[in-house]
Enzyme design. Structure first.
Site, PDB file in Angstrom:
ATOM      1  N   ASP A  28       0.840  -1.199   0.000  1.00  0.00           N
ATOM      2  CA  ASP A  28       0.000   0.000   0.000  1.00  0.00           C
ATOM      3  C   ASP A  28       0.876   1.250   0.000  1.00  0.00           C
ATOM      4  O   ASP A  28       2.043   1.218   0.388  1.00  0.00           O
ATOM      5  CB  ASP A  28      -0.925   0.020   1.221  1.00  0.00           C
ATOM      6  CG  ASP A  28      -0.173  -0.032   2.545  1.00  0.00           C
ATOM      7  OD1 ASP A  28       0.793  -0.809   2.639  1.00  0.00           O
ATOM      8  OD2 ASP A  28      -0.551   0.703   3.486  1.00  0.00           O
ATOM      9  N   GLU A  29       0.271   2.353  -0.444  1.00  0.00           N
ATOM     10  CA  GLU A  29       0.884   3.683  -0.360  1.00  0.00           C
ATOM     11  C   GLU A  29       2.351   3.685  -0.801  1.00  0.00           C
ATOM     12  O   GLU A  29       3.241   4.074  -0.044  1.00  0.00           O
ATOM     13  CB  GLU A  29       0.726   4.223   1.074  1.00  0.00           C
ATOM     14  CG  GLU A  29      -0.749   4.393   1.448  1.00  0.00           C
ATOM     15  CD  GLU A  29      -0.985   4.894   2.856  1.00  0.00           C
ATOM     16  OE1 GLU A  29      -0.135   4.676   3.737  1.00  0.00           O
ATOM     17  OE2 GLU A  29      -2.054   5.515   3.086  1.00  0.00           O
ATOM     18  N   VAL A  30       2.560   3.238  -2.018  1.00  0.00           N
ATOM     19  CA  VAL A  30       3.925   3.182  -2.571  1.00  0.00           C
ATOM     20  C   VAL A  30       4.248   4.582  -3.116  1.00  0.00           C
ATOM     21  O   VAL A  30       4.269   4.832  -4.322  1.00  0.00           O
ATOM     22  CB  VAL A  30       4.046   2.097  -3.661  1.00  0.00           C
ATOM     23  CG1 VAL A  30       5.506   1.921  -4.080  1.00  0.00           C
ATOM     24  CG2 VAL A  30       3.495   0.770  -3.148  1.00  0.00           C
TER      25      VAL A  30
END
Length: 475
Positions: free
Chosen positions: A148-150
């Site tokens: 997530d949230e790269v």
């Protein structure tokens, strides 16, 4: 036990990147998790896993030992809780990439959150982490690989050059790394299915998703922690994922840690609404779509942020949310069940005031944290900023010049001493309660962030009072 719940799997998320509990506390709350309706736990180890060899530098000071991991798994088995480990493999890699020895694997040199997907060493690093965790979780049916949230993906120098070549895109870059990680898992552990947060997949077109191997390799976890979900949008997203080739999906809600980076008390009503909304989503999609739901309980927003609500503080919210999922609503009879489970006389989901303490493990911490959060700062403010004697006769001007009318000391000093004694006593009680459940660094951090600043303001006032002399005539 699933009652009318559309979610056959109900997992409680333990976020160990902040305030990891001692194993003795897990032994107390796992039976409660089970009684409330959970049948699994998602353990986000972060730096609490006992990595070995070249990965040993990832360990936190108080990381669990291999024998403690085995004890946790044994406790989970005793309480019929399926364990799913979580290891970040793309974004949220701060606990790995903050180390100088691994900084060369950052996507953007300045930022330690995202892994550079172009380097072979990057994949070797995360697969080594997965392998070590799997070694201690040999029977895991699922394994969560994060993703997530790269943030800043595509902004590294190698990525910029790669993206200039047709037909490369950020989506292709993202999917290729996800595919590499998931392929490793499937090849090495054929009976273990990778799970993955879905946010990096949401904006990728359906044809691009179906053109990759990711839908055949992973089960995405759709997360949304809001109190007002876009129900129609969720249904469309589920449909898109199904058409792209994903056979099963999961949902993820939040029972704490999602309403403010430095939140100290859990707003139960927000989290209850979040779960009631997810029940509506589940009711609007085909029955064989959602395998389960993960009730996330974030402890930090990222590796470098402050602590949000401690696990014992979030237990009433967890109880409300699990029971709502189990029964399909939160009617009066369900509320009464929650109150009974927690030993609370009256659970007011609209307020923070669970000062009836309760009898659940860690309820003493909830009661003390509630006192601190609601009254410590405000009581000190009331004395220092609104008391007529302090504001009128011992202002910052007076304090800098060490001037005060002697009679005013008689008004101010007893109040300040009484307030300080009261809060010092409570802080000592809270420190002892925290020490039973948490490691020393957590206790130090929570008190330093939430208690010490107010006590230091009182101590400074008293110190200034002690240093004052009588004013000269005419001053």
């Amino acid at each position: 036990m699933s009652g009318s719940s559309p979610f056959k799997m109900r997992l409680v998320h333990l976020d160990l990147k902040g305030a990891p509990p001692k194993v003795c506390y897990l032994s107390e709350i796992f039976p409660l998790f089970r009684a409330l309706g959970a049948n699994g736990i998602l353990i986000e180890y972060e730096d609490m896993f006992p990595y070995e060899g070249h990965l040993r530098l990832l360990r936190a000071k108080h990381a669990y030992s291999p024998s403690e991991i085995k004890e946790i798994l044994h406790l989970a088995t005793l309480n019929e809780l399926e364990v799913i480990p979580l290891v970040q493999t793309f974004g949220h890699m701060e606990f790995v990439l903050k180390h100088e020895a691994l900084a060369h694997l950052r996507e953007v040199a300045r930022f330690p959150n995202t892994l550079n997907p172009h380097k072979e060493e990057s994949l070797a690093l995360v697969t080594a982490m997965i392998d070590q965790v799997m070694e201690l979780h040999p029977g895991a049916r699922w394994f969560h690989v994060g993703c997530d949230e790269v943030y800043y993906l595509g902004e590294g120098e190698t990525s910029r050059q790669w993206l200039q070549q047709e037909p490369n895109s950020k989506a292709k870059l993202c999917l290729s790394h996800m595919e590499a990680v998931a392929s490793h898992m499937r090849a090495r552990y054929p009976t273990t299915t990778p799970l993955m947060w879905d946010d990096m997949l949401r904006d990728i077109p359906e044809d691009q998703l179906s053109g990759s191997r990711v839908p055949q390799l992973v089960e995405p976890v759709l997360w949304d922690y809001g109190a007002d979900l876009d129900l129609h949008g969720k249904a469309l997203l589920v449909e898109k994922y199904r058409k792209s080739g994903f056979s099963w999906l999961w949902a993820a809600s939040a029972f704490k840690g999602a309403t403010g980076v430095n939140q100290s008390l859990t707003p139960i009503e927000h989290h209850l609404r979040n779960h009631l909304q997810w029940l509506q989503v589940a009711g609007s999609v085909p029955a064989d779509t959602l395998r389960g739901i993960i009730l996330t309980g974030w402890q930090r927003y990222d590796h470098f942020s402050v602590l949000c609500e401690l696990l014992p503080v979030g237990i009433p919210s967890l109880a409300v949310c699990l029971q709502a999922l189990l029964h399909g609503d939160f009617a009066e009879n369900v509320k009464a069940r929650v109150e009974n489970f927690l030993g609370i006389s009256s659970l007011e989901e609209m307020s923070f005031r669970s000062e009836g303490a309760g009898s659940f493990p860690g309820s003493d911490i909830l009661a003390l944290v509630t006192q601190v959060s609601l009254h410590l700062c405000s009581s000190v403010d009331a004395l220092l900023e609104r008391d007529r004697y302090v504001t009128g006769w011992f202002s910052p001007y007076h304090r800098r010049r060490k001037l005060i009318h002697p009679v005013m000391i008689e008004h101010i000093q007893p109040q300040a001493l009484s307030l300080l004694a009261r809060w010092n006593a409570l802080a000592g009680e809270l420190e002892a309660a925290l020490q039973r459940i948490f490691y020393p660094d957590t206790v130090e951090e929570w008190l330093e962030e939430n208690v010490h600043p107010s006590l230091q303001r009182l101590q400074a006032l008293l110190q200034d009072l002690a240093l004052t002399g009588e004013p000269e005539r005419g001053t």
